[in-house]
Motif scaffolding. Sequence first.
Motif, mmCIF file in Angstrom:
data_model
loop_
_atom_site.group_PDB
_atom_site.id
_atom_site.type_symbol
_atom_site.label_atom_id
_atom_site.label_comp_id
_atom_site.label_asym_id
_atom_site.label_seq_id
_atom_site.Cartn_x
_atom_site.Cartn_y
_atom_site.Cartn_z
ATOM 1 N N PHE A 1 0.795 -1.177 0.076
ATOM 2 C CA PHE A 1 -0.015 0.042 -0.095
ATOM 3 C C PHE A 1 0.936 1.285 -0.011
ATOM 4 O O PHE A 1 1.853 1.201 0.203
ATOM 5 N N ARG A 2 0.358 2.338 -0.288
ATOM 6 C CA ARG A 2 1.093 3.638 -0.141
ATOM 7 C C ARG A 2 0.274 4.864 0.631
ATOM 8 O O ARG A 2 -0.934 4.906 0.641
ATOM 9 N N GLN A 3 0.989 5.373 1.201
ATOM 10 C CA GLN A 3 0.540 6.592 2.008
ATOM 11 C C GLN A 3 1.337 7.901 2.021
ATOM 12 O O GLN A 3 2.554 7.691 1.726
ATOM 13 N N TRP B 1 7.218 16.138 4.359
ATOM 14 C CA TRP B 1 6.340 15.351 3.922
ATOM 15 C C TRP B 1 6.944 14.088 3.114
ATOM 16 O O TRP B 1 7.942 14.214 2.807
ATOM 17 N N ILE B 2 6.171 12.917 3.607
ATOM 18 C CA ILE B 2 6.879 11.671 3.094
ATOM 19 C C ILE B 2 5.890 10.951 2.203
ATOM 20 O O ILE B 2 4.700 10.846 2.449
ATOM 21 N N ASP B 3 6.278 10.300 1.358
ATOM 22 C CA ASP B 3 5.554 9.340 0.372
ATOM 23 C C ASP B 3 6.035 7.899 0.757
ATOM 24 O O ASP B 3 7.520 7.701 0.714
ATOM 25 N N ASP B 4 5.244 7.037 1.149
ATOM 26 C CA ASP B 4 5.587 5.717 1.855
ATOM 27 C C ASP B 4 4.969 4.617 1.228
ATOM 28 O O ASP B 4 3.881 4.716 0.800
ATOM 29 N N HIS B 5 5.862 4.004 0.429
ATOM 30 C CA HIS B 5 5.458 2.763 0.021
ATOM 31 C C HIS B 5 5.851 1.480 0.665
ATOM 32 O O HIS B 5 7.138 1.255 1.045
ATOM 33 N N THR B 6 4.742 0.808 1.209
ATOM 34 C CA THR B 6 4.952 -0.317 2.051
ATOM 35 C C THR B 6 4.590 -1.530 1.725
ATOM 36 O O THR B 6 3.368 -1.786 1.121
ATOM 37 N N ILE C 1 10.581 5.087 2.124
ATOM 38 C CA ILE C 1 10.085 6.457 2.424
ATOM 39 C C ILE C 1 10.689 7.280 1.695
ATOM 40 O O ILE C 1 12.122 7.282 1.646
ATOM 41 N N ILE C 2 10.074 8.257 1.073
ATOM 42 C CA ILE C 2 10.942 9.306 0.099
ATOM 43 C C ILE C 2 10.164 10.857 0.677
ATOM 44 O O ILE C 2 9.223 11.245 0.808
#
Length: 324
Positions: A160-162, A175-180, A197-198
Motif C-alpha cells: 500500500f501507499r501513504q 512530507w513523506i511518500d511511503d510505499h510499504t 519512504i521518500i
Amino acid sequence: MLALRLNSLQNNTLRYCKKLSVIEIDLNRSLQILLLSIQSYCCQIIDTCLYLFLAVFFSLDRLLTMSVEALIRWYSIWSEEHMNERIHKIINNSQAVIFYWQAKEGWPVEFVSKNVEMFGYHYEEFISGRVQYIEIIHADDLQRVIEEVVNYTKRGLSQFRQVYRIIDKAGQTRWIDDHTQIERAMDGTAEYYLGTIIDITEQKTAELQSFLLANIVNYSSDEVYVFDDVSWQFSYLNQVALDKIGYTLEEAVGLTPLSVKPDFESADFKKLLGPLRDDNNQPSNVMFETTHRCKNGTIYPVDVKIQRLDLDGKQQYVAVVRDI
C-alpha cells in the motif's frame, strides 16, 4: 660405479618423494588457513591458483578437489560480501530510506538504512528503540496513518501507499511518500512491514504554491498570507506580502497574523475567525479593515479578506490583504 649411481638415484628419488609429501602437507595446512582466515582477496586468488597448478602438475587428485572447493568457497564469500556492500552503498546514497518494522504495536524497527540521517536521526536511535517511528509522525496525521495501516492489513493487501508528514530531528515538518509491503506468515498473519519512504516536501510546497496561485490569481497584486488553523503560524506569504512588511520568508514563517496586526489581541482575532469555523452557518469569508506593521515599525492601513480552506487535507486560512 653403477651401484653408486643406482644408490644415488634411489636417495634422490626418496628425497623427491619426501618433498612431494611435505609439499602436500604444507599445501593442506595452507588451504586450511586460507579457509579460516581470509585477509586478502588478491592473496587468496594467487594461493588458490598455485594450489591448482601444483595439483595438476603432480597429479594429486585430493589436493585438486580441495583446491577447487576452496576456489568455489572463496568466490561465494567474495560475491556475497561484494554484492551486499554494493547494495548497502546504493541504498545509503539514495533518497529513499528503507524501514523494516515489526507488525506489532508501536511498529518496532528492526532495520533502517543509514541515510535516515537526512532527517537528522541516527539509525541506531530507531533500532535501539530510543526513538519510535510513530513518535516522529506528525500529530495531525498519526491517527489516520495508523487506521490506514490497520485497514490495509486486515484487507489482506500485500502492499500500500501513504502520504503523510513526519517531524525531523530539528523539529521541521517533512512530507513523506511511503510505499510499504506486508510480509505475512503462512496463515496470513502480518509479521513485518517493509517500507520505502521518500521526502516529497519540495513537491508538496510546489503543489501548495500552485494551488494558491490558481485560486487567488485575481489577487496577484495584493498581499497573500496563509496561516495554520490552530497555531496561526504563517506557512506561506507571496512576494508582494514579503516586500510590503519587510521580512524574508524564513523570518515570516515563524510569525502569526498578530505579529503584523497591532490592532488585535489574541481573543479578538479568535472571535473574528469564529464564524469561519462554524460548520452549521459558515460564511465564505470575513472582511474587515485594520492596520499592518512592517518589520521596521511602519504602520499602514489595509483591507483584509480571510477564507478558511482545505489545503491538501489540512484546514488553513488564506488572507488577501490590500493596501488602502
